[in-house]
Scaffold this motif. Structure first.
Motif, PDB file in Angstrom:
ATOM      1  N   PHE A  68       0.857  -1.193   0.000  1.00 51.46           N
ATOM      2  CA  PHE A  68       0.000   0.000   0.000  1.00 51.46           C
ATOM      3  C   PHE A  68       0.890   1.239   0.000  1.00 51.46           C
ATOM      4  CE2 PHE A  68      -4.028  -1.822   2.260  1.00 51.46           C
ATOM      5  CZ  PHE A  68      -4.039  -2.886   1.380  1.00 51.46           C
ATOM      6  N   THR A  69       0.455   2.254  -0.725  1.00 52.34           N
ATOM      7  CA  THR A  69       1.197   3.507  -0.795  1.00 52.34           C
ATOM      8  C   THR A  69       0.243   4.675  -0.661  1.00 52.34           C
ATOM      9  OG1 THR A  69       2.783   2.498  -2.332  1.00 52.34           O
ATOM     10  CG2 THR A  69       2.778   4.899  -2.178  1.00 52.34           C
ATOM     11  N   ARG A  70       0.559   5.593   0.218  1.00 49.18           N
ATOM     12  CA  ARG A  70      -0.259   6.786   0.400  1.00 49.18           C
ATOM     13  C   ARG A  70       0.269   7.899  -0.511  1.00 49.18           C
ATOM     14  NH1 ARG A  70       3.648   7.984   4.275  1.00 49.18           N
ATOM     15  NH2 ARG A  70       2.700   6.717   5.898  1.00 49.18           N
ATOM     16  N   SER A  71      -0.621   8.830  -0.799  1.00 48.59           N
ATOM     17  CA  SER A  71      -0.202  10.070  -1.455  1.00 48.59           C
ATOM     18  C   SER A  71      -1.261  11.133  -1.175  1.00 48.59           C
ATOM     19  CB  SER A  71      -0.017   9.881  -2.961  1.00 48.59           C
ATOM     20  OG  SER A  71      -1.217   9.474  -3.572  1.00 48.59           O
ATOM     21  N   ARG A  72      -0.925  12.355  -1.434  1.00 50.52           N
ATOM     22  CA  ARG A  72      -1.884  13.440  -1.268  1.00 50.52           C
ATOM     23  C   ARG A  72      -1.682  14.471  -2.359  1.00 50.52           C
ATOM     24  NH1 ARG A  72      -1.544  16.686   4.264  1.00 50.52           N
ATOM     25  NH2 ARG A  72      -1.462  14.616   5.174  1.00 50.52           N
ATOM     26  N   ASN A  77      -7.118  18.716  -2.804  1.00 54.15           N
ATOM     27  CA  ASN A  77      -7.516  18.473  -1.410  1.00 54.15           C
ATOM     28  C   ASN A  77      -7.947  17.030  -1.193  1.00 54.15           C
ATOM     29  OD1 ASN A  77      -7.269  20.291   0.787  1.00 54.15           O
ATOM     30  ND2 ASN A  77      -9.474  20.164   1.165  1.00 54.15           N
ATOM     31  N   THR A  78      -7.145  16.136  -1.722  1.00 51.66           N
ATOM     32  CA  THR A  78      -7.481  14.717  -1.742  1.00 51.66           C
ATOM     33  C   THR A  78      -6.287  13.884  -1.297  1.00 51.66           C
ATOM     34  OG1 THR A  78      -9.034  15.075  -3.576  1.00 51.66           O
ATOM     35  CG2 THR A  78      -8.271  12.819  -3.218  1.00 51.66           C
ATOM     36  N   VAL A  79      -6.574  12.850  -0.523  1.00 55.67           N
ATOM     37  CA  VAL A  79      -5.564  11.862  -0.180  1.00 55.67           C
ATOM     38  C   VAL A  79      -5.936  10.548  -0.851  1.00 55.67           C
ATOM     39  CG1 VAL A  79      -4.861  12.942   1.979  1.00 55.67           C
ATOM     40  CG2 VAL A  79      -6.700  11.237   1.992  1.00 55.67           C
ATOM     41  N   TYR A  80      -4.932   9.752  -1.125  1.00 59.22           N
ATOM     42  CA  TYR A  80      -5.119   8.508  -1.846  1.00 59.22           C
ATOM     43  C   TYR A  80      -4.456   7.360  -1.101  1.00 59.22           C
ATOM     44  CZ  TYR A  80      -6.006  11.814  -5.656  1.00 59.22           C
ATOM     45  OH  TYR A  80      -6.491  12.847  -6.422  1.00 59.22           O
ATOM     46  N   LEU A  81      -4.975   6.170  -1.339  1.00 59.60           N
ATOM     47  CA  LEU A  81      -4.344   4.956  -0.844  1.00 59.60           C
ATOM     48  C   LEU A  81      -4.306   3.974  -2.016  1.00 59.60           C
ATOM     49  CD1 LEU A  81      -3.156   3.564   1.679  1.00 59.60           C
ATOM     50  CD2 LEU A  81      -5.389   2.474   1.967  1.00 59.60           C
ATOM     51  N   GLN A  82      -3.114   3.792  -2.568  1.00 57.19           N
ATOM     52  CA  GLN A  82      -2.944   2.832  -3.653  1.00 57.19           C
ATOM     53  C   GLN A  82      -2.653   1.476  -3.041  1.00 57.19           C
ATOM     54  OE1 GLN A  82       0.293   3.691  -6.328  1.00 57.19           O
ATOM     55  NE2 GLN A  82      -0.384   2.185  -7.842  1.00 57.19           N
ATOM     56  N   ALA A  92     -12.386  -5.277   4.020  1.00 60.84           N
ATOM     57  CA  ALA A  92     -12.831  -4.451   5.144  1.00 60.84           C
ATOM     58  C   ALA A  92     -13.481  -3.192   4.592  1.00 60.84           C
ATOM     59  CB  ALA A  92     -11.648  -4.064   6.033  1.00 60.84           C
ATOM     60  N   VAL A  93     -14.096  -2.437   5.483  1.00 61.84           N
ATOM     61  CA  VAL A  93     -14.492  -1.076   5.153  1.00 61.84           C
ATOM     62  C   VAL A  93     -13.304  -0.175   5.477  1.00 61.84           C
ATOM     63  CG1 VAL A  93     -16.087   0.811   5.580  1.00 61.84           C
ATOM     64  CG2 VAL A  93     -16.905  -1.560   5.640  1.00 61.84           C
ATOM     65  N   TYR A  94     -12.917   0.634   4.509  1.00 62.27           N
ATOM     66  CA  TYR A  94     -11.770   1.522   4.661  1.00 62.27           C
ATOM     67  C   TYR A  94     -12.255   2.946   4.892  1.00 62.27           C
ATOM     68  CZ  TYR A  94      -8.507  -2.100   3.251  1.00 62.27           C
ATOM     69  OH  TYR A  94      -7.746  -3.242   3.217  1.00 62.27           O
ATOM     70  N   TYR A  95     -11.660   3.586   5.886  1.00 64.35           N
ATOM     71  CA  TYR A  95     -12.032   4.946   6.264  1.00 64.35           C
ATOM     72  C   TYR A  95     -10.809   5.851   6.170  1.00 64.35           C
ATOM     73  CZ  TYR A  95     -16.016   2.620   8.551  1.00 64.35           C
ATOM     74  OH  TYR A  95     -17.137   1.870   8.833  1.00 64.35           O
ATOM     75  N   CYS A  96     -11.006   7.040   5.632  1.00 63.78           N
ATOM     76  CA  CYS A  96      -9.939   8.026   5.755  1.00 63.78           C
ATOM     77  C   CYS A  96     -10.238   8.903   6.968  1.00 63.78           C
ATOM     78  CB  CYS A  96      -9.776   8.854   4.491  1.00 63.78           C
ATOM     79  SG  CYS A  96     -11.131   9.972   4.108  1.00 63.78           S
TER      80      CYS A  96
END
Length: 121
Positions: A68-72, A77-82, A92-96
Motif C-alpha cells: 500500500f502507498t499513500r499520497s496526497r 484536497n485529496t488523499v489517496y491509498l494505492q 474491510a471497510v476503509y475509512y480516511c
C-alpha cells in the motif's frame, strides 16, 4: 469537516485498487495529519497508514508495508491509498481520517463514511 472516501469495490486476489478521499472544510495545505484505517466485520479497527507533514510522523501497518502507498494532492484536497497485491484478509471497510497526530497508534479527530473493499475470487 467532511471526508468523502471512494474507490472501493470487488477485486480478485493479487489485484489493485486506489482509494480516494476528498476533504472539505479544511485545507490539506495546512499540513494536517491524515490516515486510513480499516474495519472488518467482528474485528477491531486496524490503522493502515498515516502521515503528518508538519512533523514527519509516518506509519504503515506491517500487514500492508510494501503493498500500500499513500499520497496526497493538496490542489485537489485529496488523499489517496494505492493498494496492490491485494489479499482476502484486506477485505474491510476503509475509512480516511484526519488525525491529531500520526504514530503507530494515531489520534483520530475526524473520519469519513468509509468505502467497502472486498478481495475475493
Amino acid at each position: 469537516v467532511q471526508l468523502q472516501a471512494s474507490g472501493g469495490g470487488l477485486v480478485q486476489p493479487g489485484g489493485s485498487l486506489t482509494l480516494s478521499c476528498v476533504a472539505s472544510g479544511f485545507s490539506l495545505v495546512e499540513e494536517y495529519a491524515m490516515g486510513w484505517f480499516r474495519q472488518a466485520p467482528g474485528k477491531d479497527r486496524e490503522w493502515v497508514e498515516c502521515h503528518s507533514p508538519s512533523d514527519g510522523g509516518t506509519f504503515y501497518s506491517d500487514s500492508v508495508k510494501g503493498r500500500f502507498t499513500r499520497s496526497r494532492d493538496n490542489v485537489k484536497n485529496t488523499v489517496y491509498l494505492q493498494m496492490t497485491s491485494l489479499k482476502p484478509e484486506d477485505t474491510a471497510v476503509y475509512y480516511c481520517a484526519r488525525l491529531y497526530y500520526c504514530d503507530d497508534d494515531p489520534g483520530l479527530e475526524y473520519r469519513g463514511q468509509g468505502t467497502q473493499v472486498t478481495v475475493s475470487s
